[in-house]
Design a protein around this motif. Structure first.
Motif, PDB file in Angstrom:
ATOM      1  N   PRO A  23      -1.711   2.016 -14.285  1.00  0.00           N
ATOM      2  CA  PRO A  23      -3.107   1.665 -13.974  1.00  0.00           C
ATOM      3  C   PRO A  23      -3.222   0.520 -12.967  1.00  0.00           C
ATOM      4  O   PRO A  23      -4.124   0.511 -12.137  1.00  0.00           O
ATOM      5  N   SER A  24      -2.298  -0.423 -13.020  1.00  0.00           N
ATOM      6  CA  SER A  24      -2.321  -1.522 -12.059  1.00  0.00           C
ATOM      7  C   SER A  24      -2.093  -1.021 -10.637  1.00  0.00           C
ATOM      8  O   SER A  24      -2.767  -1.449  -9.703  1.00  0.00           O
ATOM      9  N   ARG A  25      -1.140  -0.125 -10.476  1.00  0.00           N
ATOM     10  CA  ARG A  25      -0.882   0.443  -9.151  1.00  0.00           C
ATOM     11  C   ARG A  25      -2.090   1.225  -8.659  1.00  0.00           C
ATOM     12  O   ARG A  25      -2.500   1.104  -7.505  1.00  0.00           O
ATOM     13  N   MET A  26      -2.672   2.036  -9.551  1.00  0.00           N
ATOM     14  CA  MET A  26      -3.818   2.849  -9.160  1.00  0.00           C
ATOM     15  C   MET A  26      -4.996   1.960  -8.768  1.00  0.00           C
ATOM     16  O   MET A  26      -5.638   2.175  -7.753  1.00  0.00           O
ATOM     17  N   PHE A  27      -5.274   0.926  -9.549  1.00  0.00           N
ATOM     18  CA  PHE A  27      -6.388   0.043  -9.231  1.00  0.00           C
ATOM     19  C   PHE A  27      -6.132  -0.685  -7.919  1.00  0.00           C
ATOM     20  O   PHE A  27      -7.050  -0.887  -7.132  1.00  0.00           O
ATOM     21  N   GLY A  28      -4.882  -1.059  -7.654  1.00  0.00           N
ATOM     22  CA  GLY A  28      -4.550  -1.710  -6.391  1.00  0.00           C
ATOM     23  C   GLY A  28      -4.818  -0.808  -5.206  1.00  0.00           C
ATOM     24  O   GLY A  28      -5.372  -1.231  -4.193  1.00  0.00           O
ATOM     25  N   CYS A  29      -4.466   0.469  -5.321  1.00  0.00           N
ATOM     26  CA  CYS A  29      -4.726   1.428  -4.244  1.00  0.00           C
ATOM     27  C   CYS A  29      -6.217   1.643  -4.045  1.00  0.00           C
ATOM     28  O   CYS A  29      -6.713   1.666  -2.922  1.00  0.00           O
ATOM     29  N   VAL A  30      -6.938   1.783  -5.149  1.00  0.00           N
ATOM     30  CA  VAL A  30      -8.384   1.993  -5.056  1.00  0.00           C
ATOM     31  C   VAL A  30      -9.050   0.791  -4.407  1.00  0.00           C
ATOM     32  O   VAL A  30      -9.918   0.925  -3.549  1.00  0.00           O
ATOM     33  N   ARG A  31      -8.642  -0.399  -4.805  1.00  0.00           N
ATOM     34  CA  ARG A  31      -9.224  -1.621  -4.235  1.00  0.00           C
ATOM     35  C   ARG A  31      -8.926  -1.715  -2.744  1.00  0.00           C
ATOM     36  O   ARG A  31      -9.790  -2.086  -1.949  1.00  0.00           O
ATOM     37  N   THR A  32      -7.716  -1.351  -2.329  1.00  0.00           N
ATOM     38  CA  THR A  32      -7.356  -1.407  -0.919  1.00  0.00           C
ATOM     39  C   THR A  32      -8.197  -0.430  -0.100  1.00  0.00           C
ATOM     40  O   THR A  32      -8.736  -0.793   0.950  1.00  0.00           O
ATOM     41  N   VAL A  33      -8.338   0.800  -0.572  1.00  0.00           N
ATOM     42  CA  VAL A  33      -9.132   1.792   0.156  1.00  0.00           C
ATOM     43  C   VAL A  33     -10.601   1.365   0.194  1.00  0.00           C
ATOM     44  O   VAL A  33     -11.280   1.508   1.216  1.00  0.00           O
ATOM     45  N   CYS A  34     -11.095   0.786  -0.892  1.00  0.00           N
ATOM     46  CA  CYS A  34     -12.481   0.297  -0.926  1.00  0.00           C
ATOM     47  C   CYS A  34     -12.671  -0.823   0.095  1.00  0.00           C
ATOM     48  O   CYS A  34     -13.672  -0.858   0.820  1.00  0.00           O
ATOM     49  N   ASN A  35     -11.724  -1.736   0.176  1.00  0.00           N
ATOM     50  CA  ASN A  35     -11.813  -2.813   1.160  1.00  0.00           C
ATOM     51  C   ASN A  35     -11.763  -2.270   2.587  1.00  0.00           C
ATOM     52  O   ASN A  35     -12.472  -2.769   3.472  1.00  0.00           O
ATOM     53  N   LEU A  36     -10.944  -1.253   2.824  1.00  0.00           N
ATOM     54  CA  LEU A  36     -10.894  -0.644   4.153  1.00  0.00           C
ATOM     55  C   LEU A  36     -12.218   0.038   4.493  1.00  0.00           C
ATOM     56  O   LEU A  36     -12.679  -0.011   5.636  1.00  0.00           O
TER      57      LEU A  36
END
Length: 86
Positions: A23-36
């Motif tokens: 879940p930590s990895r998934m949330f990190g990816c989601v947060r990165t794409v959201c920031n982009l």
């Protein structure tokens, strides 16, 4: 007469290290794409250009995954845009 519970039941969850990290990895990816996506919207705003949700998603995913696998996502977004315009 309504039956009431005298006490709450407790359930414990003890994931393995790999399952806890997922879940930590998934949330990190989601947060990165959201920031982009937010950065793409800010750039479009600075150019005084309107960008819809589909275009923002494509821009963010292109920046996060600059590979040929994203071609399918771009094609799907184009199809949706053409369908809406018709």
């Amino acid at each position: 007469m309504r039956a009431t519970a005298d006490h709450a039941k407790r359930a414990y969850f003890h994931p393995t290290d790999a399952r806890a990290a997922a879940p930590s990895r998934m949330f990190g990816c989601v947060r990165t794409v959201c920031n982009l996506a937010l950065a793409a919207l800010a750039e479009a705003w600075a150019r005084q250009e309107r960008v819809n949700y589909s275009a923002t998603s494509v821009i963010a995913v292109d920046r996060f995954f600059p590979s040929s696998r994203v071609v399918l996502l771009r094609a799907a977004a184009r199809r949706r845009r053409r369908h809406r315009a018709a």
